[in-house]
Design a protein around this motif. Structure first.
Motif, PDB file in Angstrom:
ATOM      1  N   PHE A 257       0.827  -1.207   0.000  1.00  0.00           N
ATOM      2  CA  PHE A 257       0.000   0.000   0.000  1.00  0.00           C
ATOM      3  C   PHE A 257       0.865   1.263   0.000  1.00  0.00           C
ATOM      4  CE2 PHE A 257      -3.598  -2.678   1.463  1.00  0.00           C
ATOM      5  CZ  PHE A 257      -4.585  -2.178   0.624  1.00  0.00           C
ATOM      6  N   LYS A 258       1.968   1.209   0.712  1.00  0.00           N
ATOM      7  CA  LYS A 258       2.845   2.379   0.790  1.00  0.00           C
ATOM      8  C   LYS A 258       3.539   2.642  -0.542  1.00  0.00           C
ATOM      9  CE  LYS A 258       6.700   4.299   3.474  1.00  0.00           C
ATOM     10  NZ  LYS A 258       7.643   4.062   4.595  1.00  0.00           N
ATOM     11  N   THR A 259       3.904   1.572  -1.244  1.00  0.00           N
ATOM     12  CA  THR A 259       4.669   1.704  -2.493  1.00  0.00           C
ATOM     13  C   THR A 259       3.780   2.000  -3.688  1.00  0.00           C
ATOM     14  OG1 THR A 259       6.283   0.129  -1.628  1.00  0.00           O
ATOM     15  CG2 THR A 259       6.346   0.573  -4.001  1.00  0.00           C
ATOM     16  N   TYR A 260       2.616   1.317  -3.773  1.00  0.00           N
ATOM     17  CA  TYR A 260       1.812   1.381  -4.996  1.00  0.00           C
ATOM     18  C   TYR A 260       0.484   2.123  -4.813  1.00  0.00           C
ATOM     19  CZ  TYR A 260       5.182  -2.088  -6.492  1.00  0.00           C
ATOM     20  OH  TYR A 260       6.350  -2.732  -6.803  1.00  0.00           O
ATOM     21  N   LEU A 261       0.023   2.308  -3.605  1.00  0.00           N
ATOM     22  CA  LEU A 261      -1.223   3.008  -3.296  1.00  0.00           C
ATOM     23  C   LEU A 261      -2.456   2.284  -3.829  1.00  0.00           C
ATOM     24  CD1 LEU A 261      -0.207   6.734  -3.894  1.00  0.00           C
ATOM     25  CD2 LEU A 261       0.087   5.335  -1.845  1.00  0.00           C
TER      26      LEU A 261
END
Length: 331
Positions: free
Chosen positions: A173-177
């Protein structure tokens, strides 16, 4: 290649990806245990009424909890001795206590408890002694050392599994949203597999084949897959259930593992000559979105994943080749 995509006949209608009828039965027994072993729970509550100059005490159902518990008990089936003594199916102490106490309740009462009559004070007067013993047995067992150790082990296992998954999903979630999460549920029915009489040899061959399938899928889609994790469990209907999750970027079309599976006559998984292992497939694509606008966010996913591993509170399968834990492919 045409794939056998039958509906899973042994699956109850639930929000979970897969739950066979045997596991559904245990889940009901677990619910009964949770209701009755609540420290504040009592099956009946005392009431008083005046009759002329006399005060009469009587009891009524401590609804809705008492009603729920006995409605659940109406639908359970006894667990076979073979399953209770099975070394690799880990049935909870809570479930086994419900089975034993419910059998004793049958001996101590004139018949099954009828939940429809739980608001009839005369009916309650007749069943109260037997029900009180039933509740006492479950509450006493819940505080025993063996029951505490079993609960703690299951809680620790579930927390370990959830934490490992939360770390990976947080990174995604942090990297790709926003991303896709492909979920494959493959149910391997080994009931007709007579070629391999040795169940251990069968399980070893099947899990090796599953590993080969996943490795092939991983190799074919290495450039597309952001994360891949899976778990194999045996259920109570002679099935091995493989759950595979793989994350891809939002623009990537949904992936499938079907091309990584070789079937004989489009019906039977090939692990040995005449192995006769049938396969049922469900493939779903979740949309994930950190803002919970165009898909499920991190909090929603934690709830979904938590529901799936919650059944380990009452049963899981663990052997030399099969574990309740998820395996993560390294990237």
């Amino acid at each position: 290649m045409n794939m056998l995509m039958q509906p899973t006949n042994t699956t109850e209608s639930t929000n979970l990806p897969y739950l066979c009828t045997g596991e559904f039965n245990l889940s009901i027994m677990q619910k009964v245990s949770e209701i009755i072993t609540n420290p504040n729970y009592q099956p009946f509550k005392r009431k008083t009424k005046k009759n002329a100059q006399t005060v009469i005490q009587y009891y009524v159902s401590n609804s809705p909890h008492t009603d729920h518990a006995f409605y659940y008990l109406q639908s359970i089936n006894p667990i076979s001795t073979l399953l209770l003594e099975h070394s690799t199916f880990k049935i909870s102490q809570s479930v086994m206590a419900v089975q034993k106490a419910y059998a004793n309740l049958g001996y101590n009462s004139d018949g099954p408890i009828n939940p429809i009559l739980l608001h009839n004070e005369q009916y309650i007067k007749g069943i109260k002694p037997a029900v009180d013993v039933f509740v006492y047995e479950l509450k006493s067992h819940w505080t025993s050392k063996i029951a505490q150790a079993d609960r703690n082990k299951r809680i620790s296992l579930i927390n370990e599994i959830k934490k490992a998954n939360a770390r990976m999903m947080k990174k995604l979630f942090k990297t790709y949203l926003r991303f896709n999460l492909n979920h494959f549920t493959y149910v391997f029915n080994v009931k007709e597999c007579t070629f391999l009489k040795d169940k251990i040899a069968l399980e070893k061959a099947l899990t090796q084949q599953i590993t080969s399938m996943i490795n092939k899928f991983h190799e074919n889609h290495r450039s597309e897959i952001l994360a891949l994790f899976f778990c194999v469990q045996r259920d109570l209907s002679d099935n091995y259930v493989l759950n595979v999750y793989c994350a891809t970027e939002r623009e990537c079309p949904p992936l499938s593992m079907k091309d990584c599976i070789t079937l004989r006559n489009d019906s039977y998984l090939i692990i040995a000559p005449n192995s006769n292992i049938t396969l049922k497939i469900q493939e779903i694509d979740y949309k994930m979105d950190i803002q919970d606008v165009y898909g499920k966010n991190e909090k929603t996913w934690k709830s979904i994943f938590g529901q799936m591993v919650a059944k380990y509170n009452y049963v899981y399968y663990e052997s030399e080749f099969v574990s309740p834990k998820f395996i993560y492919k390294e990237y």
